[in-house]
Design a protein around this motif. Structure first.
Motif, PDB file in Angstrom:
ATOM      1  N   THR A  76       0.833  -1.201   0.000  1.00  0.00           N
ATOM      2  CA  THR A  76       0.000   0.000   0.000  1.00  0.00           C
ATOM      3  C   THR A  76       0.866   1.248   0.000  1.00  0.00           C
ATOM      4  O   THR A  76       0.622   2.201  -0.733  1.00  0.00           O
ATOM      5  N   VAL A  77       1.903   1.255   0.842  1.00  0.00           N
ATOM      6  CA  VAL A  77       2.870   2.348   0.882  1.00  0.00           C
ATOM      7  C   VAL A  77       4.261   1.731   0.896  1.00  0.00           C
ATOM      8  O   VAL A  77       4.514   0.805   1.656  1.00  0.00           O
TER       9      VAL A  77
ATOM     10  N   VAL B 213       1.516  10.894   8.644  1.00  0.00           N
ATOM     11  CA  VAL B 213       2.175   9.703   9.191  1.00  0.00           C
ATOM     12  C   VAL B 213       2.496   9.951  10.658  1.00  0.00           C
ATOM     13  O   VAL B 213       2.843  11.072  11.046  1.00  0.00           O
ATOM     14  N   THR B 214       2.402   8.899  11.453  1.00  0.00           N
ATOM     15  CA  THR B 214       2.856   8.957  12.842  1.00  0.00           C
ATOM     16  C   THR B 214       3.918   7.886  13.041  1.00  0.00           C
ATOM     17  O   THR B 214       3.702   6.721  12.706  1.00  0.00           O
TER      18      THR B 214
ATOM     19  N   ALA C 243      10.909   2.060  14.305  1.00  0.00           N
ATOM     20  CA  ALA C 243       9.660   2.787  14.515  1.00  0.00           C
ATOM     21  C   ALA C 243       8.515   2.040  13.847  1.00  0.00           C
ATOM     22  O   ALA C 243       8.686   1.419  12.792  1.00  0.00           O
ATOM     23  N   ARG C 244       7.364   2.114  14.465  1.00  0.00           N
ATOM     24  CA  ARG C 244       6.123   1.640  13.833  1.00  0.00           C
ATOM     25  C   ARG C 244       5.519   2.840  13.113  1.00  0.00           C
ATOM     26  O   ARG C 244       5.147   3.827  13.751  1.00  0.00           O
ATOM     27  N   LEU C 245       5.479   2.776  11.791  1.00  0.00           N
ATOM     28  CA  LEU C 245       4.973   3.884  10.976  1.00  0.00           C
ATOM     29  C   LEU C 245       3.508   3.639  10.649  1.00  0.00           C
ATOM     30  O   LEU C 245       3.166   2.624  10.028  1.00  0.00           O
ATOM     31  N   VAL C 246       2.648   4.553  11.079  1.00  0.00           N
ATOM     32  CA  VAL C 246       1.213   4.439  10.847  1.00  0.00           C
ATOM     33  C   VAL C 246       0.812   5.516   9.846  1.00  0.00           C
ATOM     34  O   VAL C 246       0.957   6.720  10.113  1.00  0.00           O
ATOM     35  N   PHE C 247       0.318   5.097   8.680  1.00  0.00           N
ATOM     36  CA  PHE C 247      -0.037   6.010   7.592  1.00  0.00           C
ATOM     37  C   PHE C 247      -1.541   6.248   7.581  1.00  0.00           C
ATOM     38  O   PHE C 247      -2.332   5.294   7.591  1.00  0.00           O
ATOM     39  N   LYS C 248      -1.930   7.509   7.544  1.00  0.00           N
ATOM     40  CA  LYS C 248      -3.329   7.886   7.383  1.00  0.00           C
ATOM     41  C   LYS C 248      -3.577   8.130   5.905  1.00  0.00           C
ATOM     42  O   LYS C 248      -2.994   9.028   5.300  1.00  0.00           O
TER      43      LYS C 248
ATOM     44  N   SER D 147      -8.657   5.090   5.668  1.00  0.00           N
ATOM     45  CA  SER D 147      -8.102   3.905   6.322  1.00  0.00           C
ATOM     46  C   SER D 147      -6.682   4.186   6.808  1.00  0.00           C
ATOM     47  O   SER D 147      -6.112   5.249   6.548  1.00  0.00           O
ATOM     48  N   GLN D 148      -6.144   3.212   7.521  1.00  0.00           N
ATOM     49  CA  GLN D 148      -4.762   3.300   8.000  1.00  0.00           C
ATOM     50  C   GLN D 148      -3.985   2.087   7.516  1.00  0.00           C
ATOM     51  O   GLN D 148      -4.560   1.008   7.289  1.00  0.00           O
ATOM     52  N   TRP D 149      -2.699   2.267   7.366  1.00  0.00           N
ATOM     53  CA  TRP D 149      -1.804   1.173   7.009  1.00  0.00           C
ATOM     54  C   TRP D 149      -0.524   1.378   7.781  1.00  0.00           C
ATOM     55  O   TRP D 149      -0.079   2.515   7.994  1.00  0.00           O
ATOM     56  N   GLU D 150       0.101   0.297   8.234  1.00  0.00           N
ATOM     57  CA  GLU D 150       1.311   0.467   9.032  1.00  0.00           C
ATOM     58  C   GLU D 150       2.374  -0.552   8.668  1.00  0.00           C
ATOM     59  O   GLU D 150       2.086  -1.620   8.107  1.00  0.00           O
TER      60      GLU D 150
END
Length: 855
Positions: free
Chosen positions: A342-343, A371-372, A411-416, A421-424
């Motif tokens: 997805t990313v 992103v977080t 790091a755990r990258l969480v994409f908005k 939706s979210q993808w990590e």
């Protein structure tokens, strides 16, 4: 040659490695150590993206060199990165390894592998051309920062100005979107025909696409394929429909057969292919990006069976019918191509200039709003960059607060995403200020061998490395300051950290010796290769206490066999012979030239704090490493030490506007303050690492018989009173760092220094309080040459007169005040003669006596 021997070959400073599977734990504990032993300091590893996605989360918290001592890259393309390559290069040429070996324990001994390796000499035009082609072929797989390594490889003198590409050489084929391996090999062998092919492969497709192609293009009529049936997808029925006779040699599953080998036999001779390509359509016939892998093979246009006797021996006997060997499979043909994520993360790093978190992603099917990055429970939001597309930035992380200690930070990258939706995913963090200095690592490793080297060739190599390091340390922009971060300074109304008392700092360090830490506390700002290397030599006797956790373990692991005990002569250790005069003179000239540049206005007006710190430590490192006097005499080393001290503390220097300062440290502090970057200076120079090294070096300073009184003690007093050298020191972290070395050295040196500096402080306090009375009491008395003198403004100095001087009204007395840079004649009532003051003050006499008794 096995892969470990290949990596330990000396003289090749940069490595470019390609692998399919990657085991980061094995790589750090074996491969990276072997590369360091061979003098390789800069390393880029390219591994298959899907394999990394599976392997890296398991390694989190267990690896420490990833993102710090080597770069790891996942290609962006929708294709398996299946090529295997080890490419090492340096000033003397290159080494190339192509085969089936992954960077895993299996690839380095657990499996049955096959590879070929060769050396490229700078005078070999065909080899240079091949090297350049390989490097350029790998470049598209890399991110922007890893491509800088490619540029350095292509800029090597023997590559950029290499010999004409003439003569025969190795033929290497790298599959790409432009041409498959099958297309390239057909063009290379155009017009040739073969009757048979013998194959070893680690896996297969179902329908034997390579075998069909070999029959159609080269006229092959029979094939013998050696494989482990459990790893083969061949379908016996489909093989039976091919236009050639196929026989299977079942190989045992242990050790795992992983070699990829093709031996063609025909009327005009034999030819062979060795490399990464299995007997499958994905390896040979499908284009990269359209179901095909990226593969790499070496082609032997003409060879004999004897050249590959070991591999061919496993295929003897003619094999069996496929139906007698192969197992039933329900899978579709070959392995499915990798799914498009997805990313796709291209890069995740801390910018070495701004310190900001930088995340670069590839254009994808889903838009990303934000992103977080989660480091444990620490949250770092990243927002789209206003200038760079597909780039997200965030505030600098407080690396010291990130969980994991000295381990690589994940790091755990969480994409908005735009659809709500979210993808990590999990990603490691590249610490760019660490990675950017890797190219000088080999020079520091050479410097640390200065006193051990006995062979002329090795000594010459060390002198050349020291000269190159001296040049690098003077290049503007070569050593940018690391990010200032956000965690070490006062924020949001917090109480400011109290000023560090250097005497209390020493006490904290000594307290840690009672309970030595397992890990070192500081490896960061200003603690680069020369500084940490100097600390290791000063305090560790060559090795830190925690060699599995620290970078230094790699630097020292450069010997292939245990060192023999030194021979003894007349009951004592045998003295090593001095190097040749020409080499000694070259070394001395390099350091003298460097000191001239170090003292130059251009350097002081442009150098970074990191560069200045490394430069000072570099000279002191040479002094300490040559304590035995094999390269230089005592007077030369003393002059170098005093030149560094003078440059830091006493020499009169000017900035670009002509403003004068006493010592380079004072100028640097003023320059950084004017530029609004004082926190960066304090973080680099003020973390206490350079201060610790300086204290240890000058505590060991051996004076001459004609030295002024208490010269060494006043040097130490200056170190303890120069706040910028410990302004940002964290006593616990610094104590833990030094406590990781041999505690006896730390305790002895720092205790001695603290005692001497404390006595100087107390003496100055007494002199300042009683100055007027003491100055009056010396009227009419006689000062001796070399007497210690004092003035509240200029502090300590010495009487430089050649003869005794009567302190009568109007008398002129020549004085040297190093702290202020003043060296001229003063009136007799201008100063206080400390020796004479001792006859009028019992307290001063006691302090002088105790100072003169310091070791």
């Amino acid at each position: 040659m096995n892969p470990q021997d290949f990596c330990r070959e000396k003289g090749y400073e940069t490595a470019l490695l390609l692998t399919y599977s990657f085991d980061p734990l094995f790589f750090e504990r074996v491969v990276l150590r072997d590369l360091r032993a061979g003098g390789t300091s800069e390393c880029v590893v390219v591994a298959d993206r899907d394999e990394l996605e599976e392997a890296l989360p398991r390694a989190a918290g267990q690896v420490s060199q990833l993102g710090r001592r080597y770069r790891l890259v996942a290609p962006l393309e929708d294709a398996r990165q299946h090529a295997k390559l080890m490419l090492r290069a340096g000033r003397a040429g290159a080494l190339v390894w192509v085969g089936s070996n992954n960077l895993t324990a299996g690839g380095w001994g657990g499996n049955h592998e096959l590879a070929t390796a060769w050396r490229i000499d700078p005078s070999d035009g065909a080899g240079v051309s091949l090297f350049s082609g390989l490097v350029k072929g790998v470049a598209p797989l890399l991110n922007d920062r890893a491509r800088e390594t490619v540029q350095r490889l292509l800029s090597l003198p023997w590559v950029s100005g290499g010999a004409d590409s003439t003569g025969a050489g190795h033929t290497v084929l790298l599959s790409s979107g432009a041409a498959t391996l099958a297309e390239q090999l057909a063009a290379h062998w155009e017009g040739r025909s073969f009757e048979s092919v013998e194959i070893m492969t680690g896996s297969t497709d179902r329908n034997g696409a390579f075998l069909k192609w070999a029959a159609e293009v080269f006229g092959v009529r029979s094939a013998v394929v050696g494989l482990y049936p459990g790893n083969s997808d061949f379908d016996a029925g489909q093989l039976g429909q091919l236009p050639l006779d196929v026989r299977i040699v079942p190989l045992p599953g242990a050790p795992t057969p992983h070699a990829k080998f093709y031996f063609f036999q025909g009327r005009d001779g034999a030819a062979a292919v060795v490399g990464s390509a299995n007997c499958s359509a994905a390896a040979w016939r499908a284009p990269v990006g359209h179901g095909g892998n990226r593969e790499l093979v070496v082609v032997y246009d003409h060879c004999d069976r004897a050249d590959f006797s070991e591999a061919l021996k496993k295929l003897e006997g003619g094999g069996q019918a496929p139906g007698e060997v192969l197992q039933e499979h329900e899978e579709e043909d070959g392995k499915n191509p990798p799914e498009s994520a997805t990313v796709r993360v291209v890069d995740f790093f801390t910018d070495q200039h701004t310190g900001k978190l930088m995340l670069v992603i590839a254009p994808g099917k889903s838009g990303v709003l934000g992103v977080t990055a989660w480091f444990g429970e620490l949250e770092h939001p990243l927002s789209p960059d206003g200038q760079e597309e597909h780039t997200f930035t965030g505030m600098p992380p407080d690396i010291e607060a990130v969980p994991g200690g000295n381990s690589t930070h994940f790091a755990r990258l969480v994409f908005k995403l735009e659809d709500g939706s979210q993808w990590e995913t999990v990603r490691w963090l590249d610490e760019e200020h660490e990675l950017s200095h890797l190219s000088i690592g080999r020079h520091m490793a050479a410097l640390e061998r200065l006193d051990r080297a006995e062979k002329p060739g090795e000594q010459k190599e060390i002198v050349e490395s020291i000269a190159e390091l001296a040049r690098d340390l003077c290049i503007a922009g070569k050593f940018p300051d690391p990010p200032s971060g956000t965690g070490s300074k006062q924020t949001n109304g917090e109480a400011p950290r109290p000023a560090v008392d250097p005497h209390e700092l020493v006490k904290s360090i000594l307290e840690v010796q009672k309970n030595p830490p397992v890990r070192m506390g500081l490896q960061g700002p200003g603690g680069g290769l020369p500084v940490n290397g100097l600390l290791r030599v000063l305090f560790g006797g060559g090795r830190p206490a925690s060699d599995m956790e620290s970078e230094e373990a790699f630097a020292d692991d450069d010997s292939e066999e245990p060192q023999a005990a030194p021979e003894k002569e007349n009951g004592g250790p045998k003295q090593k012979a001095k190097p040749a005069d020409a080499l000694r003179k070259t070394l001395i000239k390099s350091i003298d030239t460097f000191l001239d540049r170090f003292a130059g206005e251009k350097f002081l007006q442009t150098c970074s704090a990191t560069q200045f710190s490394q430069a000072a430590a570099f000279v002191l490192g040479v002094v300490v490493l040559d304590r035995s006097g094999r390269w230089t005499d005592d007077e030369t080393r003393r002059q170098w030490m005093e030149a560094v001290f003078c440059q830091l503390f006493t020499r009169r220097v000017t900035d670009k506007d002509g403003t004068a300062y006493t010592g380079a440290l004072e100028l640097l502090e003023a320059r950084y303050k004017a530029e609004g970057r004082l926190p960066a200076l304090e973080k680099v120079l003020g973390n206490g690492l350079l201060w610790s090294a300086l204290v240890a070096v000058f505590t060991r300073l051996k004076g001459k018989a004609d030295d002024p009184l208490l010269k060494r003690e006043l040097y130490l007093g200056a170190l303890f009173s120069t706040r910028i050298l410990y302004a940002d020191a964290n006593p616990e972290a610094l104590a833990a760092t030094l406590g990781g070395y041999h505690e006896n050295d730390v305790a002895e040196l720092l205790s001695e220094a603290e005692r001497a500096a404390g006595l100087v402080r107390d003496l100055e306090k007494c002199l300042r309080e009683e100055y007027e009375n003491l100055r009056g009491s010396q009227a009419g008395l006689r000062s001796e040459p070399g007497d210690l003198c004092y003035h509240p403004q200029y502090r300590f100095g010495w009487i430089s007169a050649a003869e005794p001087v009567d302190l009568v009204p109007g008398a002129n007395v020549p004085l040297d005040f190093p702290d202020s840079g003043e060296s001229r004649s003063f009136k007799a009532r201008f100063f206080c003669d400390v020796r004479l003051a001792g006859s009028h003050s019992e307290q001063i006499a006691k302090l002088l006596g105790r100072l003169q008794q310091t070791p």
